[in-house]
Design an enzyme around this catalytic site. Structure first.
Site, PDB file in Angstrom:
ATOM      1  N   ASP A 159      21.682 -33.577 -17.385  1.00  0.00           N
ATOM      2  CA  ASP A 159      22.860 -32.719 -17.468  1.00  0.00           C
ATOM      3  C   ASP A 159      24.039 -33.316 -16.698  1.00  0.00           C
ATOM      4  O   ASP A 159      25.179 -33.327 -17.186  1.00  0.00           O
ATOM      5  CB  ASP A 159      22.518 -31.332 -16.920  1.00  0.00           C
ATOM      6  CG  ASP A 159      23.228 -30.220 -17.670  1.00  0.00           C
ATOM      7  OD1 ASP A 159      23.672 -30.471 -18.802  1.00  0.00           O
ATOM      8  OD2 ASP A 159      23.329 -29.101 -17.144  1.00  0.00           O
ATOM      9  N   ASP A 205      20.199 -24.126 -20.540  1.00  0.00           N
ATOM     10  CA  ASP A 205      20.392 -23.694 -19.163  1.00  0.00           C
ATOM     11  C   ASP A 205      19.767 -22.328 -18.907  1.00  0.00           C
ATOM     12  O   ASP A 205      19.694 -21.879 -17.758  1.00  0.00           O
ATOM     13  CB  ASP A 205      21.885 -23.632 -18.834  1.00  0.00           C
ATOM     14  CG  ASP A 205      22.556 -24.999 -18.950  1.00  0.00           C
ATOM     15  OD1 ASP A 205      21.884 -25.999 -18.643  1.00  0.00           O
ATOM     16  OD2 ASP A 205      23.731 -25.060 -19.357  1.00  0.00           O
TER      17      ASP A 205
END
Length: 334
Positions: A159, A205
């Site tokens: 990420d 997420d």
């Protein structure tokens, strides 16, 4: 067809490969958007997620909707069967079993689907996104805390690199017109439901920390102390990490990789609690079985799919005079 009812278990090897596969997929999507017309790609994706979204949303709202049906509701059973061949060579292609309640849930979900397809409204997008997230947490299963740490750690690096190192993540997220993210209108007070300035949160997420939090809940149950200390700790840690992400985003006016803040919070907080309670060894030695918790609602009110192996199994069971055991399958996979 012959797999068990349990969710798909992510092993340590799967967890280690996950960031690499995700990176290849993300880069592939980025190049795809650069080479081909974005309009046609999103048209195809809209139709694809229209179907998946209806199935996922119906599967999600089924347990809740069942509470609203009166006891005398005429709930009839149906079966949609397609076969190939005849006689002994006859083979089932599709075998859907459903009831009237399933049809009501599908009808309600279809309304949301049409709304999303025609308007791409952010509320419809979020309803589908939440349904995908809940199905993802239900379908994926971590076997131990070490595997969870490997998975979260790898995606932490993934990420950070794709958000800060390149513009790939942000470009794909903005170009991809599909419910793969939750959107939060920043101009809601000014424009109401017609808001068009959004902050985004990718479903990954939600799902990735979610399956880790679910693992800690199973660990709480295994301790047999009638407390959910690690679950509540990790849940609060997730809220803290998400709040910190939003705060940093507003301070620096730049897209933030949510896992940069969620991973340390979701791993660090429960680990500190384990250190304080002297249960670190128990936490990392815990091996989760795929058993469904007794209080977990089984999302069973959705059409099942079976094929020729199931037919063969049924015929064998009938010969042995054993009762047939119906297996429910999840309607969608992320």
């Amino acid at each position: 067809q012959n797999s068990s009812e349990m969710p798909e278990t992510i092993t340590s090897r799967d967890a280690a490969r996950f960031p690499i596969v995700a990176s290849c997929t993300l880069l592939g999507l980025y190049l795809f958007f650069k080479i081909f017309s974005q309009e046609y790609i999103n048209l195809l994706l809209s139709m694809y997620f229209f179907v998946l979204g209806i199935l996922a949303l119906s599967h999600t709202i089924s347990p809740m909707m069942n509470r609203f049906f009166p006891a005398n509701f005429p709930n009839k059973q149906y079966q949609l069967l397609f076969t190939q061949g005849s006689g002994e060579s006859k083979e089932e292609i599709v075998n859907y079993e459903f009831d009237t309640k399933d049809l009501v849930c599908l009808a309600l979900s279809s309304v949301v689907g049409v709304w999303y397809l025609l308007r791409k409204h952010w509320i419809a997008n979020n309803l589908f996104g939440l349904a995908f997230s809940l199905n993802g947490v239900e379908l994926l299963h971590l076997n131990n805390v070490s595997t969870g740490c490997i998975l979260l750690g790898g995606l932490f690096i993934y990420d950070v690199f794709w958000v800060f190192g390149t513009n790939v993540m942000v470009t794909v997220a903005k170009s991809f017109e599909a419910p793969i993210k939750l959107v939060f209108p920043q101009d809601l007070l000014e424009k109401g439901l017609d808001a068009d300035n959004f902050a985004m949160l990718g479903l990954g997420d939600i799902v990735i920390p979610g399956i880790f939090i679910a693992l800690l809940l199973r660990f709480d149950i295994s301790l047999k102390k009638n407390t959910h200390t690690y679950f509540y700790t990790s849940f609060v840690a997730y809220i803290f990490g998400l709040g910190l992400t939003i705060f940093i985003m507003h301070i620096f006016k730049h897209a933030q990789p949510a896992l940069l803040y969620l991973v340390p919070a979701c791993i660090g907080f429960p680990l500190l609690v384990a250190l304080a309670k002297g249960e670190v060894t128990e936490m990392f030695s815990y091996e989760s079985s795929a058993e469904i918790l007794p209080h977990t609602p089984r999302l069973t009110h959705f059409p099942t799919v079976s094929g020729s192996p199931a037919s063969l199994a049924d015929s064998m069971q009938q010969k042995l005079s054993c009762p047939r055991r119906r297996r429910q399958q999840s309607p969608s996979a992320m």
